[in-house]
Write an enzyme that holds these catalytic residues in place. Sequence first.
Site, PDB file in Angstrom:
ATOM      1  N   HIS A   1       0.824  -1.210   0.000  1.00 55.03           N
ATOM      2  CA  HIS A   1       0.000   0.000   0.000  1.00 55.03           C
ATOM      3  C   HIS A   1       0.861   1.264   0.000  1.00 55.03           C
ATOM      4  O   HIS A   1       0.563   2.232  -0.708  1.00 55.03           O
ATOM      5  CB  HIS A   1      -0.918   0.011   1.218  1.00 55.03           C
ATOM      6  CG  HIS A   1      -2.164  -0.806   1.057  1.00 55.03           C
ATOM      7  ND1 HIS A   1      -3.182  -0.445   0.198  1.00 55.03           N
ATOM      8  CD2 HIS A   1      -2.557  -1.970   1.629  1.00 55.03           C
ATOM      9  CE1 HIS A   1      -4.153  -1.350   0.261  1.00 55.03           C
ATOM     10  NE2 HIS A   1      -3.794  -2.290   1.123  1.00 55.03           N
TER      11      HIS A   1
ATOM     12  N   ILE B   1      -5.598   2.823   6.432  1.00 58.15           N
ATOM     13  CA  ILE B   1      -6.859   2.418   7.063  1.00 58.15           C
ATOM     14  C   ILE B   1      -7.571   1.402   6.181  1.00 58.15           C
ATOM     15  O   ILE B   1      -7.931   1.693   5.037  1.00 58.15           O
ATOM     16  CB  ILE B   1      -7.801   3.617   7.277  1.00 58.15           C
ATOM     17  CG1 ILE B   1      -7.063   4.803   7.886  1.00 58.15           C
ATOM     18  CG2 ILE B   1      -8.952   3.223   8.183  1.00 58.15           C
ATOM     19  CD1 ILE B   1      -7.933   6.016   8.083  1.00 58.15           C
ATOM     20  N   SER B   2      -7.771   0.211   6.758  1.00 56.84           N
ATOM     21  CA  SER B   2      -8.496  -0.831   6.034  1.00 56.84           C
ATOM     22  C   SER B   2      -9.355  -1.585   7.038  1.00 56.84           C
ATOM     23  O   SER B   2      -9.525  -1.154   8.187  1.00 56.84           O
ATOM     24  CB  SER B   2      -7.512  -1.764   5.330  1.00 56.84           C
ATOM     25  OG  SER B   2      -6.742  -2.469   6.294  1.00 56.84           O
TER      26      SER B   2
ATOM     27  N   GLY C   1      -8.758  -4.587   8.506  1.00 59.69           N
ATOM     28  CA  GLY C   1      -7.983  -5.172   9.592  1.00 59.69           C
ATOM     29  C   GLY C   1      -6.889  -4.284  10.131  1.00 59.69           C
ATOM     30  O   GLY C   1      -6.242  -4.636  11.120  1.00 59.69           O
TER      31      GLY C   1
ATOM     32  N   ASN D   1     -13.034   6.952   1.077  1.00 64.12           N
ATOM     33  CA  ASN D   1     -14.121   7.755   1.623  1.00 64.12           C
ATOM     34  C   ASN D   1     -13.873   9.245   1.379  1.00 64.12           C
ATOM     35  O   ASN D   1     -12.844   9.789   1.792  1.00 64.12           O
ATOM     36  CB  ASN D   1     -14.253   7.470   3.122  1.00 64.12           C
ATOM     37  CG  ASN D   1     -15.427   8.171   3.756  1.00 64.12           C
ATOM     38  OD1 ASN D   1     -15.438   9.391   3.904  1.00 64.12           O
ATOM     39  ND2 ASN D   1     -16.423   7.400   4.166  1.00 64.12           N
TER      40      ASN D   1
ATOM     41  N   GLY E   1       2.714  23.040  18.620  1.00 62.04           N
ATOM     42  CA  GLY E   1       2.661  21.600  18.729  1.00 62.04           C
ATOM     43  C   GLY E   1       1.601  21.060  17.790  1.00 62.04           C
ATOM     44  O   GLY E   1       1.079  21.772  16.932  1.00 62.04           O
TER      45      GLY E   1
ATOM     46  N   GLU F   1      -1.362  20.224  18.581  1.00 62.94           N
ATOM     47  CA  GLU F   1      -2.685  20.728  18.922  1.00 62.94           C
ATOM     48  C   GLU F   1      -2.700  22.161  19.437  1.00 62.94           C
ATOM     49  O   GLU F   1      -3.774  22.751  19.554  1.00 62.94           O
ATOM     50  CB  GLU F   1      -3.317  19.853  20.009  1.00 62.94           C
ATOM     51  CG  GLU F   1      -3.603  18.427  19.595  1.00 62.94           C
ATOM     52  CD  GLU F   1      -4.294  17.671  20.704  1.00 62.94           C
ATOM     53  OE1 GLU F   1      -5.495  17.919  20.934  1.00 62.94           O
ATOM     54  OE2 GLU F   1      -3.635  16.859  21.369  1.00 62.94           O
TER      55      GLU F   1
ATOM     56  N   ILE G   1       2.145  27.729  21.025  1.00 59.34           N
ATOM     57  CA  ILE G   1       2.940  27.996  22.225  1.00 59.34           C
ATOM     58  C   ILE G   1       3.601  29.365  22.088  1.00 59.34           C
ATOM     59  O   ILE G   1       4.321  29.620  21.120  1.00 59.34           O
ATOM     60  CB  ILE G   1       4.029  26.924  22.424  1.00 59.34           C
ATOM     61  CG1 ILE G   1       3.424  25.520  22.400  1.00 59.34           C
ATOM     62  CG2 ILE G   1       4.806  27.170  23.706  1.00 59.34           C
ATOM     63  CD1 ILE G   1       2.436  25.241  23.492  1.00 59.34           C
TER      64      ILE G   1
ATOM     65  N   ASP H   1      -0.105  10.420  27.207  1.00 59.26           N
ATOM     66  CA  ASP H   1       0.604  10.642  25.941  1.00 59.26           C
ATOM     67  C   ASP H   1       2.099  10.662  26.225  1.00 59.26           C
ATOM     68  O   ASP H   1       2.805  11.616  25.913  1.00 59.26           O
ATOM     69  CB  ASP H   1       0.148  11.956  25.304  1.00 59.26           C
ATOM     70  CG  ASP H   1       0.701  12.151  23.891  1.00 59.26           C
ATOM     71  OD1 ASP H   1       1.214  11.168  23.313  1.00 59.26           O
ATOM     72  OD2 ASP H   1       0.631  13.279  23.365  1.00 59.26           O
TER      73      ASP H   1
END
Length: 535
Positions: free
Chosen positions: A111, A129-130, A132, A257, A337, A339, A342, A452
């Site tokens: 892939h 993403i599949s 399994g 998708n 970062g 998310e 800073i 994390d």
Amino acid sequence: MIVLGIEGTAHTISAGIVDDSRILANASSTYIPDHGGIHPREAAIHHADKIMDVMHKAFEEAKIEPDKVDLVSFSQGPGLGPCLRIAAVAARSFSLKYNIPILGVNHPLGHVEIGRKLSGAIDPIMLYISGGNTQIIAHEAGRYRVLGETMDIGLGNLLDKFARDSGIPFPGGPVIERLALKGRKLLDLPYSVKGMDTSFSGIYTASKRYLETGERLEDICFSIQETSFAMVIEVLERALYYTSKNEILLAGGVARNDRLRSMILEMAESSGYKAYLTDKKYCMDNGAMIAQAGLLMYKNGARQQIMETRVNQRFRIDEVEVPWIKSVKIEACVNRGAESKITRKDFYGRDVIMKERLIKSYRNKKLDEKIRNERTRNEFMILYKLQSAGIKSPMVYDYDKYQNILTIQYIPGITLNQALNDNHDKEFYLDLMDKLGNTIALMHNNKISHGDLNPNNIIINGTQIYLIDPSMGKYLAKDEDLADDIFLFTESLKNLYENGKTLEKLFIDSYKKYYKNPEDVLALVKEIADRRRYV
């Protein structure tokens, strides 16, 4: 060089032919069960019936004769045993008949490499993403490394399981995608992200409950997509930040998708990354991807005898040497970062940073607000608990819950990631890992989990170790939460550093020395590792 690739890991049997520059042919046949999910033996019977047909079609499309092939490659794993064996037997038979070399290929590697070939990506972080598999993959130190993955079921498996419960025939993903377009209400589903790992079983259970209580199917499908897709894109963005790479490659069956693709593009544009989306035709399992990976392996010295081509249902991509990639290191952004933004400032004479949790436009607005509020509040609380337990961490001076901004003590020093990327003598690593084991054990002895725990969330300041960004941590944490910390941290050591296994052993030895019940937690760490899907 002309290579035949045979794919047969799950529902699809496929034959593809490539040369040094082109995909010459690809032909496939997909097993669709009469009811329920995939039945491995029935799928294998389908593959055995169809393998000759797809090979004939591939050679007709390529307009070449079988005796012109220089190499045959096949999907050696991971996958469903009965299906893998059909592909392997076909490849061995072809190799023996035409007296040509044979190579077993890791399925996720196929892939990656077909995506790179078609898109032009050079050294990407891949979101794979599949059914399994759900993985974040990046090339580091001569191999592709799994930086994050599902801890239970794959995202595609989540969609297929829910589809079966809803009476939607296999494959359920495309129907769920269409129904989600008519969804209006975002239902509350578990958002389970742990570092760079994810869990989807909770979403499945909650979605099934909504189905039983009469919520609109369209709203449930909408909520499943918005929640699960946001989770994988969050960990993808975190991986980009940690590795300092700037390319994204999306692949795997779920990568077809359109909602997921649009979210990836939006994240990439807003954060300054380049996104490459594999052609939808080659997102699904296909023989061309196995041929492409086989070609690269052979040209870089890989060889196998027939006796070495036994299938491996748990064949991991990080077991494969990948010398044809030269990892590109890009300087990381220092004021942002994955998310947060800073900003270093003066706060009434104190040296501080202001940490503003950023709006993520790719996420549903309601979901994004919930995540930012919860994480800012949780980081404030966990930092307080760490300080109270005598664990070195930044002091919080102000918490603006309306703007999701924390004003916290500035900690000088370097990250553990920076320290481990520099060359040091053995004594340095011994001392550092002993201190780390002591620090994490002290945190766990106080029933606090970090959530994390990775080398970028640990700061080395002289002889002192500070823990930062515990926004996904827990107070009164259970053993499972503590085991998640250890698993996440040791996996990051093994995947990011050439001496990672040595570092892991030193850390675990220290943790055992200082934590009061190490056997219970370490047993759970092994359980967590064993839960991973085929890979």
